[in-house]
Design a protein around this motif. Structure first.
Motif, short mmCIF file in Angstrom:
data_model
loop_
_atom_site.label_atom_id
_atom_site.label_comp_id
_atom_site.label_asym_id
_atom_site.label_seq_id
_atom_site.Cartn_x
_atom_site.Cartn_y
_atom_site.Cartn_z
N VAL A 25 0.86 -1.18 0.00
CA VAL A 25 0.00 0.00 0.00
C VAL A 25 0.90 1.23 0.00
CG1 VAL A 25 -1.77 1.30 1.25
CG2 VAL A 25 -1.81 -1.21 1.28
N ASP A 26 0.76 2.05 -1.01
CA ASP A 26 1.55 3.28 -1.14
C ASP A 26 0.67 4.47 -0.74
OD1 ASP A 26 3.23 5.37 -1.77
OD2 ASP A 26 3.58 4.75 -3.85
N LEU A 27 0.98 5.09 0.38
CA LEU A 27 0.18 6.20 0.88
C LEU A 27 0.75 7.56 0.49
CD1 LEU A 27 -0.67 5.01 4.52
CD2 LEU A 27 -1.99 4.73 2.41
N HIS A 28 1.59 7.60 -0.56
CA HIS A 28 2.24 8.88 -0.88
C HIS A 28 2.59 8.95 -2.37
CE1 HIS A 28 4.60 12.17 1.47
NE2 HIS A 28 4.29 12.61 0.27
N VAL A 29 1.57 8.98 -3.21
CA VAL A 29 1.78 9.05 -4.66
C VAL A 29 1.43 10.46 -5.14
CG1 VAL A 29 1.14 8.13 -6.91
CG2 VAL A 29 1.21 6.62 -4.92
N HIS A 30 2.33 11.07 -5.88
CA HIS A 30 2.08 12.40 -6.44
C HIS A 30 1.72 12.25 -7.92
CE1 HIS A 30 3.04 14.93 -3.06
NE2 HIS A 30 4.15 14.24 -2.83
N ALA A 31 0.42 12.16 -8.18
CA ALA A 31 -0.07 12.01 -9.55
C ALA A 31 -0.62 13.33 -10.06
CB ALA A 31 -1.16 10.94 -9.58
N SER A 32 -0.84 13.40 -11.35
CA SER A 32 -1.50 14.57 -11.92
C SER A 32 -3.02 14.35 -11.85
CB SER A 32 -1.06 14.78 -13.37
OG SER A 32 -1.43 13.69 -14.18
N PRO A 33 -3.82 15.45 -11.83
CA PRO A 33 -3.43 16.83 -12.12
C PRO A 33 -2.78 17.52 -10.92
CG PRO A 33 -5.78 16.72 -11.68
CD PRO A 33 -5.29 15.30 -11.68
N SER A 34 -1.84 18.43 -11.23
CA SER A 34 -1.13 19.17 -10.20
C SER A 34 -0.44 20.36 -10.85
CB SER A 34 -0.09 18.28 -9.53
OG SER A 34 0.76 19.04 -8.70
N PRO A 35 -0.29 21.47 -10.12
CA PRO A 35 0.54 22.56 -10.64
C PRO A 35 2.01 22.20 -10.74
CG PRO A 35 -0.97 23.36 -8.96
CD PRO A 35 -1.01 21.86 -8.91
N PHE A 36 2.43 21.16 -10.01
CA PHE A 36 3.79 20.67 -10.13
C PHE A 36 3.87 19.66 -11.28
CE2 PHE A 36 4.58 21.25 -5.29
CZ PHE A 36 4.98 22.57 -5.50
N PRO A 37 4.94 19.64 -12.03
CA PRO A 37 5.07 18.69 -13.14
C PRO A 37 5.04 17.24 -12.65
CG PRO A 37 6.74 20.42 -13.29
CD PRO A 37 6.12 20.54 -11.94
N ARG A 38 4.12 16.45 -13.17
CA ARG A 38 3.97 15.06 -12.77
C ARG A 38 4.18 14.13 -13.95
NH1 ARG A 38 5.03 16.32 -7.84
NH2 ARG A 38 3.31 17.09 -6.54
N ARG A 39 4.63 12.93 -13.66
CA ARG A 39 4.95 11.96 -14.71
C ARG A 39 3.77 11.09 -15.08
NH1 ARG A 39 9.92 7.49 -14.75
NH2 ARG A 39 9.62 6.87 -16.93
N LEU A 40 2.84 10.91 -14.15
CA LEU A 40 1.75 9.98 -14.42
C LEU A 40 0.46 10.47 -13.77
CD1 LEU A 40 2.37 6.73 -12.26
CD2 LEU A 40 3.14 9.00 -11.65
N PRO A 41 -0.68 10.28 -14.47
CA PRO A 41 -1.98 10.63 -13.92
C PRO A 41 -2.48 9.56 -12.95
CG PRO A 41 -2.24 9.81 -16.14
CD PRO A 41 -0.76 9.85 -15.88
N ILE A 42 -3.59 9.85 -12.32
CA ILE A 42 -4.15 8.95 -11.31
C ILE A 42 -4.35 7.54 -11.85
CG2 ILE A 42 -6.22 8.49 -9.96
CD1 ILE A 42 -6.49 11.59 -9.69
N ALA A 43 -4.97 7.44 -13.01
CA ALA A 43 -5.29 6.11 -13.55
C ALA A 43 -4.03 5.30 -13.84
CB ALA A 43 -6.14 6.23 -14.81
N GLU A 44 -3.02 5.94 -14.37
CA GLU A 44 -1.77 5.23 -14.67
C GLU A 44 -1.09 4.77 -13.38
OE1 GLU A 44 1.48 3.72 -17.08
OE2 GLU A 44 -0.70 3.95 -17.24
N ALA A 45 -1.12 5.61 -12.37
CA ALA A 45 -0.55 5.21 -11.08
C ALA A 45 -1.28 3.99 -10.53
CB ALA A 45 -0.64 6.37 -10.09
N ALA A 46 -2.60 3.98 -10.66
CA ALA A 46 -3.39 2.85 -10.17
C ALA A 46 -3.08 1.58 -10.93
CB ALA A 46 -4.88 3.18 -10.26
N TRP A 47 -3.00 1.67 -12.25
CA TRP A 47 -2.75 0.47 -13.05
C TRP A 47 -1.35 -0.09 -12.84
CZ3 TRP A 47 -5.51 -3.02 -15.65
CH2 TRP A 47 -6.86 -2.73 -15.86
N GLN A 48 -0.35 0.78 -12.75
CA GLN A 48 1.00 0.29 -12.49
C GLN A 48 1.07 -0.41 -11.14
OE1 GLN A 48 4.05 3.22 -13.01
NE2 GLN A 48 3.60 3.57 -15.17
#
Length: 309
Positions: A25-48
């Motif tokens: 369980v990862d309780l600290h994922v920084h996904a997009s959308p965000s004003p900070f540049p992010r590498r992956l959106p919520i759905a991609e983080a979930a699928w990976q």
């Protein structure tokens, strides 16, 4: 259930590490959308995470509640493969110490409230002192400079709105994170939360920005807190890398294995994917002699217990 466009499967070549990641369980994922540049959106983080066997993730924004982002993503794709939750960070962008923002996020399914992070005095002071050496992202929207938000009044007592927010957290049995507050404020906050019967108290990356030592962390644990360390600060491929695993192990020994958890704190542009970093750190801990059962507690049992799943 649709996979996100341009989905990228992460291959973990280390069979032992891959086995230990099942149920993580990862309780600290920084996904997009965000004003900070992010590498992956919520759905991609979930699928990976799902493909690596994770049972849940929690996404974080310093600027807004991601609870509605998660819901919109899930509805657009016909669901997400694992539970994805979030909460709200009480920075300037949501009105600071705003019990209404906390209540709304938790009432809509949020599971955590972070007290000020990038709007805390500790974060602002360290950022101004270290500049680029802090290795923290810069927003790409040209937002105004954040103003300091403290939780104590002139007499050193918790502000009334802080007590209100703590009542909201208790009502929803949510996680209370101390954010990036300085050690003195964190101590006062933990004491009050514990006195009120809040059971899910979290200190994030105590040696990054907060600058607490293992002895202080031990005292916070004795007061009822649990400690999360950010994998990104121990993976030498990330822009946040600062310490060797010996530092992490010293903090684990101070807090106790049952009171410690790991979160990736990743998702930023130009950094490794969260799942990839987990595999690297799991291998490093095993090679350093940390027992498999303890590694499993750090990435699986302890964060799951804190989240309540």
């Amino acid at each position: 259930m649709l996979q996100p466009a341009n989905h990228e499967t992460i291959t973990i070549d280390d069979a032992e590490a891959a086995e230990l990641l099942v149920g993580a369980v990862d309780l600290h994922v920084h996904a997009s959308p965000s004003p900070f540049p992010r590498r992956l959106p919520i759905a991609e983080a979930a699928w990976q995470a799902h493909e690596a066997g994770f049972r849940a993730i929690l996404t974080k924004s310093h600027h807004h509640s991601m609870v509605t982002d998660i819901r919109a993503t899930s509805e657009a794709l016909g669901g997400l493969p694992i539970p994805v939750v979030s909460g709200v960070a009480l920075n300037n962008y949501v009105g600071g110490l705003n019990p209404y923002a906390a209540e709304l996020a938790l009432a809509q399914g949020g599971r955590i409230v972070w007290f000020p992070t990038i709007s805390s005095d500790a974060h602002i002071c360290v950022h101004e002192a270290e500049g680029e050496n802090l290795k923290f992202p810069t927003n790409n929207l040209g937002l105004r400079h954040t103003a300091e938000i403290g939780i104590l009044d002139a007499e050193g007592r918790l502000k009334p709105e802080v007590l209100d927010i703590l009542e909201v957290i208790k009502t929803h049995d949510a996680i209370m994170s101390c954010g990036h507050l300085d050690p003195a404020q964190i101590g006062v906050l933990i004491a009050q939360a514990s006195e009120m019967g809040i059971e899910r108290i979290l200190v994030n990356h105590p040696n990054f920005v907060i600058q607490a030592d293992p002895q202080r962390v031990r005292r916070w644990v004795e007061m009822g807190a649990r400690i999360e360390h950010s994998i990104c600060q121990y993976d030498d491929r990330t822009s946040f890398h600062q310490w060797g695993l010996d530092v992490l192990i010293s903090f684990i020994e101070a807090a106790g294995i049952d009171n410690t958890l790991l979160g990736s704190d990743l998702g930023q542009a130009n950094n490794p994917y969260p799942v990839d970093a987990y595999a690297r750190i799991v291998r490093g801990l095993l090679d350093a002699g940390v027992p498999r059962g303890d590694v499993r507690k750090l990435i699986n049992d302890n964060p799951a217990d804190l989240l309540g799943i």
